[in-house]
Motif scaffolding. Structure first.
Motif, PDB file in Angstrom:
ATOM      1  N   PRO A  25      62.592  11.771 -75.538  1.00 60.96           N
ATOM      2  CA  PRO A  25      62.175  10.654 -76.397  1.00 60.96           C
ATOM      3  C   PRO A  25      62.738   9.319 -75.927  1.00 60.96           C
ATOM      4  CG  PRO A  25      63.817  12.006 -77.503  1.00 60.96           C
ATOM      5  CD  PRO A  25      63.509  12.674 -76.198  1.00 60.96           C
ATOM      6  N   ASP A  26      62.105   8.277 -76.351  1.00 61.76           N
ATOM      7  CA  ASP A  26      62.533   6.910 -76.050  1.00 61.76           C
ATOM      8  C   ASP A  26      63.937   6.696 -76.609  1.00 61.76           C
ATOM      9  OD1 ASP A  26      62.888   4.167 -75.842  1.00 61.76           O
ATOM     10  OD2 ASP A  26      60.900   3.684 -76.579  1.00 61.76           O
ATOM     11  N   LYS A  27      64.828   6.180 -75.777  1.00 58.51           N
ATOM     12  CA  LYS A  27      66.218   6.002 -76.228  1.00 58.51           C
ATOM     13  C   LYS A  27      66.385   4.888 -77.250  1.00 58.51           C
ATOM     14  CE  LYS A  27      67.343   3.424 -72.088  1.00 58.51           C
ATOM     15  NZ  LYS A  27      68.149   3.397 -70.879  1.00 58.51           N
ATOM     16  N   SER A  28      65.332   4.126 -77.502  1.00 59.33           N
ATOM     17  CA  SER A  28      65.422   3.066 -78.502  1.00 59.33           C
ATOM     18  C   SER A  28      65.168   3.590 -79.921  1.00 59.33           C
ATOM     19  CB  SER A  28      64.422   1.947 -78.183  1.00 59.33           C
ATOM     20  OG  SER A  28      63.101   2.400 -78.369  1.00 59.33           O
ATOM     21  N   LEU A  29      64.834   4.876 -80.054  1.00 59.04           N
ATOM     22  CA  LEU A  29      64.575   5.445 -81.376  1.00 59.04           C
ATOM     23  C   LEU A  29      65.839   5.497 -82.221  1.00 59.04           C
ATOM     24  CD1 LEU A  29      62.295   8.497 -80.492  1.00 59.04           C
ATOM     25  CD2 LEU A  29      61.591   6.349 -81.518  1.00 59.04           C
ATOM     26  N   SER A  30      65.664   5.367 -83.507  1.00 62.67           N
ATOM     27  CA  SER A  30      66.796   5.536 -84.419  1.00 62.67           C
ATOM     28  C   SER A  30      67.155   7.020 -84.473  1.00 62.67           C
ATOM     29  CB  SER A  30      66.419   5.052 -85.823  1.00 62.67           C
ATOM     30  OG  SER A  30      65.438   5.917 -86.382  1.00 62.67           O
ATOM     31  N   ASP A  31      68.335   7.331 -84.989  1.00 59.23           N
ATOM     32  CA  ASP A  31      68.741   8.733 -85.121  1.00 59.23           C
ATOM     33  C   ASP A  31      67.720   9.516 -85.936  1.00 59.23           C
ATOM     34  OD1 ASP A  31      70.999   8.277 -83.654  1.00 59.23           O
ATOM     35  OD2 ASP A  31      72.375   8.318 -85.373  1.00 59.23           O
ATOM     36  N   ARG A  32      67.252   8.930 -87.008  1.00 66.08           N
ATOM     37  CA  ARG A  32      66.279   9.600 -87.878  1.00 66.08           C
ATOM     38  C   ARG A  32      64.996   9.926 -87.127  1.00 66.08           C
ATOM     39  NH1 ARG A  32      61.947   8.472 -91.167  1.00 66.08           N
ATOM     40  NH2 ARG A  32      61.890   9.578 -93.154  1.00 66.08           N
ATOM     41  N   TRP A  35      65.447  12.759 -84.607  1.00 67.99           N
ATOM     42  CA  TRP A  35      65.422  14.086 -85.226  1.00 67.99           C
ATOM     43  C   TRP A  35      64.008  14.484 -85.645  1.00 67.99           C
ATOM     44  CZ3 TRP A  35      68.842  17.424 -84.177  1.00 67.99           C
ATOM     45  CH2 TRP A  35      70.149  17.039 -83.926  1.00 67.99           C
ATOM     46  N   ILE A  36      63.219  13.527 -86.047  1.00 66.27           N
ATOM     47  CA  ILE A  36      61.815  13.823 -86.370  1.00 66.27           C
ATOM     48  C   ILE A  36      61.094  14.312 -85.115  1.00 66.27           C
ATOM     49  CG2 ILE A  36      59.605  12.768 -87.003  1.00 66.27           C
ATOM     50  CD1 ILE A  36      61.224  11.008 -88.997  1.00 66.27           C
ATOM     51  N   LYS A  37      61.293  13.626 -83.995  1.00 70.36           N
ATOM     52  CA  LYS A  37      60.678  14.046 -82.730  1.00 70.36           C
ATOM     53  C   LYS A  37      61.131  15.444 -82.334  1.00 70.36           C
ATOM     54  CE  LYS A  37      58.319  10.348 -81.736  1.00 70.36           C
ATOM     55  NZ  LYS A  37      56.886  10.371 -81.935  1.00 70.36           N
ATOM     56  N   CYS A  38      62.405  15.735 -82.532  1.00 66.21           N
ATOM     57  CA  CYS A  38      62.926  17.074 -82.224  1.00 66.21           C
ATOM     58  C   CYS A  38      62.221  18.134 -83.077  1.00 66.21           C
ATOM     59  CB  CYS A  38      64.425  17.146 -82.466  1.00 66.21           C
ATOM     60  SG  CYS A  38      65.399  16.244 -81.255  1.00 66.21           S
TER      61      CYS A  38
END
Length: 66
Positions: A25-32, A35-38
């Motif tokens: 995933p894009d490293k600019s994503l928030s933690d939330r 986890w959604i992508k995971c």
């Protein structure tokens, strides 16, 4: 978990893979969002395992005439 497993098709997996790609995933994503992508990828991997099991079971049930 005794519920009946749904039939998974190659077409479904291809569609879901196009929407939820299994890639870093894009490293600019928030933690939330990370986890959604995971979770999205986890579901797709589970469905892929079910699809592979279905294929194996179908091949195992085929009888070859002698």
């Amino acid at each position: 978990m005794g519920s009946k497993k749904p039939i998974i098709t190659q077409e479904l997996l291809e569609y879901l893979s196009s929407i939820y790609p299994d890639r870093f995933p894009d490293k600019s994503l928030s933690d939330r969002d990370l986890w959604i992508k995971c979770g999205e990828v986890g579901v797709l991997r589970h469905l892929t395992r079910l699809f592979e099991e279905q294929k194996e079971n179908m091949l195992g049930n085929v009888t070859v005439p002698k």
